[in-house]
Design a protein around this motif. Structure first.
Motif, mmCIF file in Angstrom:
data_model
loop_
_atom_site.group_PDB
_atom_site.id
_atom_site.type_symbol
_atom_site.label_atom_id
_atom_site.label_comp_id
_atom_site.label_asym_id
_atom_site.label_seq_id
_atom_site.Cartn_x
_atom_site.Cartn_y
_atom_site.Cartn_z
ATOM 1 N N ILE A 253 38.000 33.708 51.522
ATOM 2 C CA ILE A 253 37.715 34.935 50.785
ATOM 3 C C ILE A 253 38.133 34.742 49.331
ATOM 4 C CG2 ILE A 253 38.168 37.409 50.598
ATOM 5 C CD1 ILE A 253 39.010 37.270 53.599
ATOM 6 N N ALA A 254 37.169 34.913 48.434
ATOM 7 C CA ALA A 254 37.450 34.838 47.000
ATOM 8 C C ALA A 254 37.192 36.208 46.386
ATOM 9 C CB ALA A 254 36.573 33.786 46.336
ATOM 10 N N GLN A 255 38.232 36.808 45.833
ATOM 11 C CA GLN A 255 38.064 38.082 45.119
ATOM 12 C C GLN A 255 38.117 37.764 43.629
ATOM 13 O OE1 GLN A 255 39.039 42.043 46.527
ATOM 14 N NE2 GLN A 255 40.700 42.115 45.036
ATOM 15 N N LEU A 256 37.023 38.071 42.928
ATOM 16 C CA LEU A 256 36.889 37.690 41.527
ATOM 17 C C LEU A 256 36.881 38.921 40.630
ATOM 18 C CD1 LEU A 256 34.061 35.012 41.950
ATOM 19 C CD2 LEU A 256 36.540 34.741 42.234
ATOM 20 N N ARG A 257 37.213 38.681 39.377
ATOM 21 C CA ARG A 257 37.296 39.754 38.388
ATOM 22 C C ARG A 257 36.652 39.276 37.091
ATOM 23 N NH1 ARG A 257 43.133 42.209 36.314
ATOM 24 N NH2 ARG A 257 42.317 43.910 35.008
ATOM 25 N N GLN B 78 31.875 26.219 43.437
ATOM 26 C CA GLN B 78 30.991 25.105 43.781
ATOM 27 C C GLN B 78 31.742 24.039 44.570
ATOM 28 O OE1 GLN B 78 27.528 25.221 42.984
ATOM 29 N NE2 GLN B 78 27.673 23.734 44.653
ATOM 30 N N ALA B 79 33.003 23.839 44.244
ATOM 31 C CA ALA B 79 33.810 22.865 44.980
ATOM 32 C C ALA B 79 33.906 23.236 46.457
ATOM 33 C CB ALA B 79 35.206 22.757 44.366
ATOM 34 N N TYR B 80 33.936 24.542 46.756
ATOM 35 C CA TYR B 80 33.996 24.997 48.148
ATOM 36 C C TYR B 80 32.615 24.984 48.790
ATOM 37 C CZ TYR B 80 38.894 26.252 47.652
ATOM 38 O OH TYR B 80 40.252 26.177 47.480
ATOM 39 N N LEU B 81 31.589 25.364 48.046
ATOM 40 C CA LEU B 81 30.233 25.365 48.595
ATOM 41 C C LEU B 81 29.755 23.952 48.896
ATOM 42 C CD1 LEU B 81 28.684 28.103 46.303
ATOM 43 C CD2 LEU B 81 29.005 28.265 48.787
ATOM 44 N N ASP B 82 30.300 22.975 48.203
ATOM 45 C CA ASP B 82 29.963 21.576 48.482
ATOM 46 C C ASP B 82 30.595 21.090 49.783
ATOM 47 O OD1 ASP B 82 28.495 21.373 46.173
ATOM 48 O OD2 ASP B 82 30.097 20.430 45.001
ATOM 49 N N ILE C 173 32.190 31.594 53.497
ATOM 50 C CA ILE C 173 32.756 32.001 52.212
ATOM 51 C C ILE C 173 32.283 33.411 51.863
ATOM 52 C CG2 ILE C 173 32.956 31.458 49.755
ATOM 53 C CD1 ILE C 173 32.300 28.548 50.450
ATOM 54 N N LEU C 174 33.229 34.292 51.609
ATOM 55 C CA LEU C 174 32.916 35.647 51.174
ATOM 56 C C LEU C 174 33.420 35.828 49.751
ATOM 57 C CD1 LEU C 174 31.953 38.587 51.777
ATOM 58 C CD2 LEU C 174 34.320 39.068 52.454
ATOM 59 N N VAL C 175 32.527 36.272 48.866
ATOM 60 C CA VAL C 175 32.910 36.583 47.488
ATOM 61 C C VAL C 175 32.871 38.097 47.313
ATOM 62 C CG1 VAL C 175 32.338 36.312 45.047
ATOM 63 C CG2 VAL C 175 32.008 34.390 46.632
ATOM 64 N N VAL C 176 33.984 38.669 46.933
ATOM 65 C CA VAL C 176 34.066 40.104 46.661
ATOM 66 C C VAL C 176 34.566 40.290 45.235
ATOM 67 C CG1 VAL C 176 34.361 40.881 49.039
ATOM 68 C CG2 VAL C 176 36.351 40.134 47.759
#
Length: 279
Positions: A92-96, A144-148, A155-158
């Motif tokens: 889980i990646a929470q971005l701002r 991208q490092a994780y998607l590779d 992977i969840l991006v919130v």
């Protein structure tokens, strides 16, 4: 506990309310997360798997088990280490908004007395590029490092901005991603976890007093110490983020934000203008 018993990781980003997300998840009895950030796959990998697993001992019991370490987003090599050790983990990646994130990070370190008021030294791409403040917002490169290395469905991006609009809906997205079977939605914490408006000791004074920290450490919890601290504490006056500096940061992040929008399927151009994003 075994490594394969770790179900999920909150990988970042720093200053994106991930502590709020962690503490909201910890309210659910079906989830276990150790309170401190472990930073195992980034800073303390040399401590070994046994040390890492000792933080989860006896905690499986049909519960979802995970941890939060913001350094996993922007530390080179962390994604590969996680792939090797936890290939099935949900991430889980929470971005701002990276501009707001960098400024918030600067304010945090200013509160601690670790940076000075020369904000351009840290946030202006002409002088601060390559440092933690600007690099921390290079989300496309980091993701991208994780998607590779991981399937996209792991992977969840919130977004922090979505959480500000509807925290319950954000938590519900996380709950569904983690395939939680309980019907009740998680309750978001009501209080902001870290508030930069909270009174603190003046940063300059903090720097001067830093050598005395070992001496006063035994007294920090005493009533007299707390009273003295409350007298000395005041709301911090931060260096403002000027329009010119914001414009230079927008130029720095423009290409990165465009590429990130393609990954997450969102128009993030608002980050460069007014800080908001389109639904």
């Amino acid at each position: 506990m075994k490594l394969q018993d770790i179900d999920f990781l909150i990988i970042g980003a720093t200053k994106s309310a991930t502590t709020w997300l962690q503490q909201s998840l910890q309210q659910d009895p079906n989830i276990y997360m150790p309170a401190p950030e472990l930073h195992y796959f980034s800073r303390y990998y040399d401590r070994g798997d046994e040390w890492y697993l000792s933080n989860f001992e006896g905690q499986k019991d049909q519960r979802l088990v995970g941890e939060k370490s913001n350094s996993y987003m922007d530390t080179e090599g962390a994604a590969e280490r996680i792939r090797q050790k936890l290939p099935k983990a949900q991430l889980i990646a929470q971005l701002r908004n990276p501009i707001e994130r960098a400024y918030s990070d600067y304010c945090m370190l200013y509160r601690r007395g670790e940076v000075d008021r020369d904000i351009a030294r840290y946030l202006d791409p002409r002088s601060g590029a390559g440092g933690r403040f600007l690099n921390g917002g290079l989300y496309f490169q980091q993701l991208q490092a994780y998607l590779d290395r991981f399937p996209a469905e792991q992977i969840l991006v919130v977004l922090y901005e979505d959480m500000k609009i509807d925290a319950s809906a954000q938590l519900d997205r996380v709950r569904k991603f983690m395939k939680m079977t309980n019907d009740l939605p998680l309750r978001p914490l009501e209080k902001k976890v870290k508030d930069k408006a909270e009174p603190v000791i003046n940063p300059t004074l903090r720097r001067l007093l830093r050598p005395l920290k070992p001496v006063v450490a035994p007294f920090r919890k005493s009533a007299s110490f707390k009273k003295l601290r409350s007298i000395a504490a005041a709301e911090v006056q931060y260096a403002p983020l000027s329009a010119d500096l914001r414009a230079r940061m927008s130029d720095f992040y423009a290409t990165e934000i465009e590429k990130l929008g393609t990954i997450v399927g969102r128009n993030l151009d608002g980050w460069l203008r007014n800080g908001s994003v389109q639904q």
